[in-house]
Scaffold this motif. Structure first.
Motif, mmCIF file in Angstrom:
data_model
loop_
_atom_site.group_PDB
_atom_site.id
_atom_site.type_symbol
_atom_site.label_atom_id
_atom_site.label_comp_id
_atom_site.label_asym_id
_atom_site.label_seq_id
_atom_site.Cartn_x
_atom_site.Cartn_y
_atom_site.Cartn_z
ATOM 1 N N LEU A 68 4.936 -2.756 4.268
ATOM 2 C CA LEU A 68 3.916 -3.373 3.417
ATOM 3 C C LEU A 68 4.560 -4.022 2.200
ATOM 4 C CD1 LEU A 68 0.900 -3.800 2.710
ATOM 5 C CD2 LEU A 68 0.968 -1.584 1.565
ATOM 6 N N GLU A 69 5.495 -3.333 1.596
ATOM 7 C CA GLU A 69 6.168 -3.867 0.418
ATOM 8 C C GLU A 69 6.991 -5.108 0.756
ATOM 9 O OE1 GLU A 69 9.441 -2.519 -2.987
ATOM 10 O OE2 GLU A 69 9.366 -1.481 -1.055
ATOM 11 N N ILE A 70 7.748 -5.035 1.846
ATOM 12 C CA ILE A 70 8.653 -6.129 2.203
ATOM 13 C C ILE A 70 7.903 -7.367 2.682
ATOM 14 C CG2 ILE A 70 10.482 -6.857 3.791
ATOM 15 C CD1 ILE A 70 11.420 -3.902 3.780
ATOM 16 N N PHE A 71 6.949 -7.159 3.602
ATOM 17 C CA PHE A 71 6.312 -8.295 4.267
ATOM 18 C C PHE A 71 4.970 -8.711 3.667
ATOM 19 C CE2 PHE A 71 8.926 -6.211 7.608
ATOM 20 C CZ PHE A 71 9.839 -7.236 7.780
ATOM 21 N N ARG A 72 4.337 -7.842 2.872
ATOM 22 C CA ARG A 72 3.043 -8.194 2.286
ATOM 23 C C ARG A 72 3.051 -8.067 0.766
ATOM 24 N NH1 ARG A 72 3.187 -9.502 6.717
ATOM 25 N NH2 ARG A 72 1.699 -9.248 8.432
ATOM 26 N N ALA A 117 -3.747 -9.984 -6.429
ATOM 27 C CA ALA A 117 -4.009 -9.310 -7.691
ATOM 28 C C ALA A 117 -3.984 -10.305 -8.860
ATOM 29 C CB ALA A 117 -2.986 -8.196 -7.917
ATOM 30 N N LYS A 118 -3.055 -11.258 -8.796
ATOM 31 C CA LYS A 118 -2.919 -12.266 -9.847
ATOM 32 C C LYS A 118 -4.178 -13.120 -9.964
ATOM 33 C CE LYS A 118 0.209 -16.008 -11.273
ATOM 34 N NZ LYS A 118 1.413 -16.791 -10.880
ATOM 35 N N GLU A 119 -4.831 -13.342 -8.820
ATOM 36 C CA GLU A 119 -6.054 -14.157 -8.799
ATOM 37 C C GLU A 119 -7.291 -13.351 -9.190
ATOM 38 O OE1 GLU A 119 -6.303 -15.919 -4.964
ATOM 39 O OE2 GLU A 119 -4.512 -17.180 -5.232
ATOM 40 N N GLY A 120 -7.092 -12.089 -9.545
ATOM 41 C CA GLY A 120 -8.206 -11.286 -10.014
ATOM 42 C C GLY A 120 -8.898 -10.453 -8.948
ATOM 43 N N ASP A 140 8.923 6.061 -2.200
ATOM 44 C CA ASP A 140 9.455 5.130 -3.211
ATOM 45 C C ASP A 140 8.758 3.772 -3.099
ATOM 46 O OD1 ASP A 140 11.148 7.088 -4.102
ATOM 47 O OD2 ASP A 140 12.933 6.294 -3.100
ATOM 48 N N ALA A 141 8.560 3.330 -1.851
ATOM 49 C CA ALA A 141 7.870 2.053 -1.633
ATOM 50 C C ALA A 141 6.435 2.117 -2.144
ATOM 51 C CB ALA A 141 7.892 1.695 -0.142
ATOM 52 N N GLU A 142 5.786 3.246 -1.939
ATOM 53 C CA GLU A 142 4.417 3.417 -2.426
ATOM 54 C C GLU A 142 4.341 3.255 -3.940
ATOM 55 O OE1 GLU A 142 2.917 7.140 -1.068
ATOM 56 O OE2 GLU A 142 3.102 6.627 1.058
ATOM 57 N N GLU A 143 5.305 3.826 -4.641
ATOM 58 C CA GLU A 143 5.311 3.721 -6.101
ATOM 59 C C GLU A 143 5.486 2.275 -6.552
ATOM 60 O OE1 GLU A 143 4.557 6.114 -8.253
ATOM 61 O OE2 GLU A 143 4.155 7.313 -6.449
ATOM 62 N N ARG A 144 6.331 1.531 -5.839
ATOM 63 C CA ARG A 144 6.539 0.123 -6.207
ATOM 64 C C ARG A 144 5.289 -0.707 -5.901
ATOM 65 N NH1 ARG A 144 11.771 1.449 -4.197
ATOM 66 N NH2 ARG A 144 11.241 0.687 -2.118
ATOM 67 N N ILE A 145 4.607 -0.375 -4.815
ATOM 68 C CA ILE A 145 3.380 -1.099 -4.449
ATOM 69 C C ILE A 145 2.291 -0.850 -5.480
ATOM 70 C CG2 ILE A 145 1.530 -1.259 -2.738
ATOM 71 C CD1 ILE A 145 3.684 -0.557 -0.609
ATOM 72 N N LYS A 146 2.200 0.364 -5.979
ATOM 73 C CA LYS A 146 1.201 0.685 -7.004
ATOM 74 C C LYS A 146 1.401 -0.173 -8.256
ATOM 75 C CE LYS A 146 0.578 5.528 -5.610
ATOM 76 N NZ LYS A 146 0.830 6.940 -5.997
ATOM 77 N N LYS A 147 2.664 -0.477 -8.564
ATOM 78 C CA LYS A 147 2.962 -1.304 -9.737
ATOM 79 C C LYS A 147 2.522 -2.751 -9.532
ATOM 80 C CE LYS A 147 6.854 1.551 -11.271
ATOM 81 N NZ LYS A 147 8.321 1.612 -11.509
ATOM 82 N N MET A 148 2.223 -3.119 -8.275
ATOM 83 C CA MET A 148 1.696 -4.458 -7.978
ATOM 84 C C MET A 148 0.178 -4.513 -8.168
ATOM 85 S SD MET A 148 3.768 -5.298 -4.444
ATOM 86 C CE MET A 148 5.533 -4.995 -4.285
ATOM 87 N N CYS A 170 -2.004 -2.455 -6.729
ATOM 88 C CA CYS A 170 -2.615 -2.198 -5.419
ATOM 89 C C CYS A 170 -2.949 -0.705 -5.332
ATOM 90 C CB CYS A 170 -1.665 -2.595 -4.289
ATOM 91 S SG CYS A 170 -2.291 -2.236 -2.640
ATOM 92 N N LYS A 171 -4.196 -0.401 -5.039
ATOM 93 C CA LYS A 171 -4.625 0.989 -4.921
ATOM 94 C C LYS A 171 -4.343 1.482 -3.502
ATOM 95 C CE LYS A 171 -8.371 0.063 -8.183
ATOM 96 N NZ LYS A 171 -8.089 -1.388 -8.274
ATOM 97 N N LEU A 172 -3.604 2.584 -3.379
ATOM 98 C CA LEU A 172 -3.216 3.098 -2.065
ATOM 99 C C LEU A 172 -4.102 4.259 -1.631
ATOM 100 C CD1 LEU A 172 0.695 3.112 -2.262
ATOM 101 C CD2 LEU A 172 -0.809 1.372 -1.285
ATOM 102 N N ILE A 173 -4.422 4.255 -0.349
ATOM 103 C CA ILE A 173 -5.139 5.365 0.276
ATOM 104 C C ILE A 173 -4.252 5.898 1.385
ATOM 105 C CG2 ILE A 173 -7.180 6.128 1.531
ATOM 106 C CD1 ILE A 173 -7.365 2.844 -0.291
ATOM 107 N N ARG A 174 -3.815 7.151 1.263
ATOM 108 C CA ARG A 174 -2.898 7.748 2.241
ATOM 109 C C ARG A 174 -3.682 8.603 3.232
ATOM 110 N NH1 ARG A 174 0.772 11.331 0.361
ATOM 111 N NH2 ARG A 174 2.609 10.487 1.397
ATOM 112 N N ILE A 175 -3.504 8.329 4.518
ATOM 113 C CA ILE A 175 -4.182 9.115 5.548
ATOM 114 C C ILE A 175 -3.174 9.492 6.640
ATOM 115 C CG2 ILE A 175 -6.416 8.007 5.133
ATOM 116 C CD1 ILE A 175 -5.983 6.336 7.600
#
Length: 214
Positions: free
Chosen positions: A13-17, A25-28, A45-53, A55-60
């Motif tokens: 998700l981090e690499i390709f999306r 997120a930039k567009e609101g 680690d990737a999850e933490e970086r994605i959160k800084k973008m 993006c709200k994560l839901i882990r299942i």
């Protein structure tokens, strides 16, 4: 606008999306992503970086490979609960399980969704019940899908190949835009690199090649 991405790993998700998430997120937009609950440092680690973008994560829980009916039913129920709660304006899915079960959930809840095929996956490497099951489920998912400008994409690839008459095969990456299909890149003279051979070779269908090189 609320956008939900369903994927099978946080690193991918981090690499390709990642760029897509940042632009949304930039567009609101409010961006959410469903990722597998994995006890893996790289994933965490990737999850933490994605959160800084933003993006709200839901882990299942998710079994990324294999088709255990009970676990997959539980996965689809989990998708359903999350999508029903968030009520996104658009759902984006990629890889086999998110595509299949995300599609089913969005159909039931009547939520717009976009399905992406990023590769066939390991289920297609061997003939058997699993492969046939995935094929049949994908037929249901893409029953009413039609790729826009597909004939035009074929034609420009064929015409472009004429300029490289000495190359046996070329894989073209084509993007469909509002102005028509355009090339992103080309890959010619396919071969297995050392990096590919070392990266899960058996699961990537390279077993025969490696056996021949023993």
């Amino acid at each position: 606008m609320k956008n939900l991405i369903i994927c099978n790993c946080a690193t991918g998700l981090e690499i390709f999306r990642g760029m897509l998430i940042q632009e949304l997120a930039k567009e609101g937009n409010n961006v959410y992503a469903i990722v597998p609950k994995l006890d893996d440092k790289k994933e965490n680690d990737a999850e933490e970086r994605i959160k800084k973008m933003h993006c709200k994560l839901i882990r299942i829980p998710m079994e990324r490979r294999g088709m255990n009916p009970l676990k997959d039913i539980a996965l689809m129920k989990a998708y359903y609960k999350v999508v029903r709660k968030i009520q996104p304006d658009l759902v984006i899915t990629y890889t086999i399980k998110p595509n299949i079960y995300g599609d089913m959930v969005c159909r039931v809840l009547k939520i717009p969704y976009v399905v992406n095929i990023t590769g066939l996956g390991t289920a297609f490497q061997r003939n058997g019940i699993l492969k046939q099951l995935v094929i049949n489920m994908y037929k249901i998912v893409f029953e009413k899908y039609k790729v826009p400008l597909l004939d035009e994409a074929y034609n420009i690839a064929i015409e472009a190949h004429k300029f490289f008459y000495n190359v046996g095969a070329i894989g073209w990456d084509v993007a469909i835009t509002e102005e028509g299909p355009i090339f992103i890149e080309r890959n010619d003279n396919f071969e297995i690199t050392l990096m590919q051979a070392c990266d899960r070779p058996r699961k990537k269908g390279m077993g025969v090649t490696l056996d021949c090189n023993k």
